[in-house]
Write a protein that holds these residues in place. Sequence first.
Motif, PDB file in Angstrom:
ATOM      1  N   THR A   1       0.831  -1.206   0.000  1.00 17.54           N
ATOM      2  CA  THR A   1       0.000   0.000   0.000  1.00 17.54           C
ATOM      3  C   THR A   1       0.864   1.254   0.000  1.00 17.54           C
ATOM      4  OG1 THR A   1      -1.911  -1.027   1.067  1.00 17.54           O
ATOM      5  CG2 THR A   1      -1.655   1.342   1.364  1.00 17.54           C
ATOM      6  N   GLY A   2       1.887   1.272   0.837  1.00 18.95           N
ATOM      7  CA  GLY A   2       2.796   2.419   0.867  1.00 18.95           C
ATOM      8  C   GLY A   2       3.524   2.600  -0.453  1.00 18.95           C
ATOM      9  N   GLU A   3       3.911   1.500  -1.073  1.00 18.99           N
ATOM     10  CA  GLU A   3       4.604   1.588  -2.362  1.00 18.99           C
ATOM     11  C   GLU A   3       3.685   2.128  -3.450  1.00 18.99           C
ATOM     12  OE1 GLU A   3       7.423  -1.016  -5.371  1.00 18.99           O
ATOM     13  OE2 GLU A   3       6.713  -1.904  -3.504  1.00 18.99           O
ATOM     14  N   VAL A   4       2.440   1.670  -3.465  1.00 17.01           N
ATOM     15  CA  VAL A   4       1.479   2.167  -4.450  1.00 17.01           C
ATOM     16  C   VAL A   4       1.239   3.661  -4.251  1.00 17.01           C
ATOM     17  CG1 VAL A   4      -0.950   2.068  -5.164  1.00 17.01           C
ATOM     18  CG2 VAL A   4       0.350  -0.045  -4.852  1.00 17.01           C
ATOM     19  N   ALA A   5       1.169   4.098  -2.994  1.00 15.92           N
ATOM     20  CA  ALA A   5       0.997   5.529  -2.716  1.00 15.92           C
ATOM     21  C   ALA A   5       2.144   6.336  -3.298  1.00 15.92           C
ATOM     22  CB  ALA A   5       0.889   5.755  -1.212  1.00 15.92           C
TER      23      ALA A   5
END
Length: 256
Positions: A230-234
């Motif tokens: 999720t953090g990477e997609v953000a």
Amino acid sequence: MKKLRVFILIFILLNLFTACKNNTDLIRIAVIDTGINKEVLRKNTVLDGWNYVLRSDNTEDPDGHGTMVSSLIVGSKDGKIKGKSKKVNLIPLVCSGINEYGKEMKNTPSLAAQAIRDAIDKYNCKIINISSGVLEDIENLRAAVEYAEEKRVVVISSAGNDGNEEIYYPAGYDTVISVGSLDINGDIAEFSQKNNRVDVLVKGTDIKVIGNDGNMYRVDGTSFSCAYVTGEVANLLIDNPQLTTEELRQYLSNKY
């Protein structure tokens, strides 16, 4: 003196412009979980959300799971957990926890479906992080995920921790990024689901997180792998806001 006043005015306007620009750059992430204790996370990262169990705006986290997941995305207040992304806000949407009668309530497809729709329509989230699921394809949950795809909102879900080939939903839907776990040796973790709907495998064992009591813990689970993704997609959306949900899924599939 007049030139000095003009210079100061320009300086103030530039700073206001920068502040507004930075604010609009923030990606909103819905965390559909047990709540979030914002006091132990990096300052000013958690916004108001909703508690579907209590039917109130009380999104505190009596369990700790939602806070642990969130600490991997934004980092902890004390800096011990750095967090994957810096330019995000979290929206806690509580779908599991303790109800007003003291009974433990688990996330249901109907609650998850409503939270997904609210994350999009009420809270303007671009990413939805879910750490739970059910073993049945439920119509209203499927419809909510399809709605997210229509609105170009990325849904990321943990694959499950039973260590078998069963498929949990919403992770099982084609448009959802299903995340499983690797162990410390880089092999698929014993507890991680092993089915053809798992899109991404990242480390999910011996993960350092912050609990809702402010203490650091080491945990295992696909929920924590999911938070990392999720953090990477953000970060990808911050740098490339034009990316579609399909392009994001393709990028992650190619990378992992």
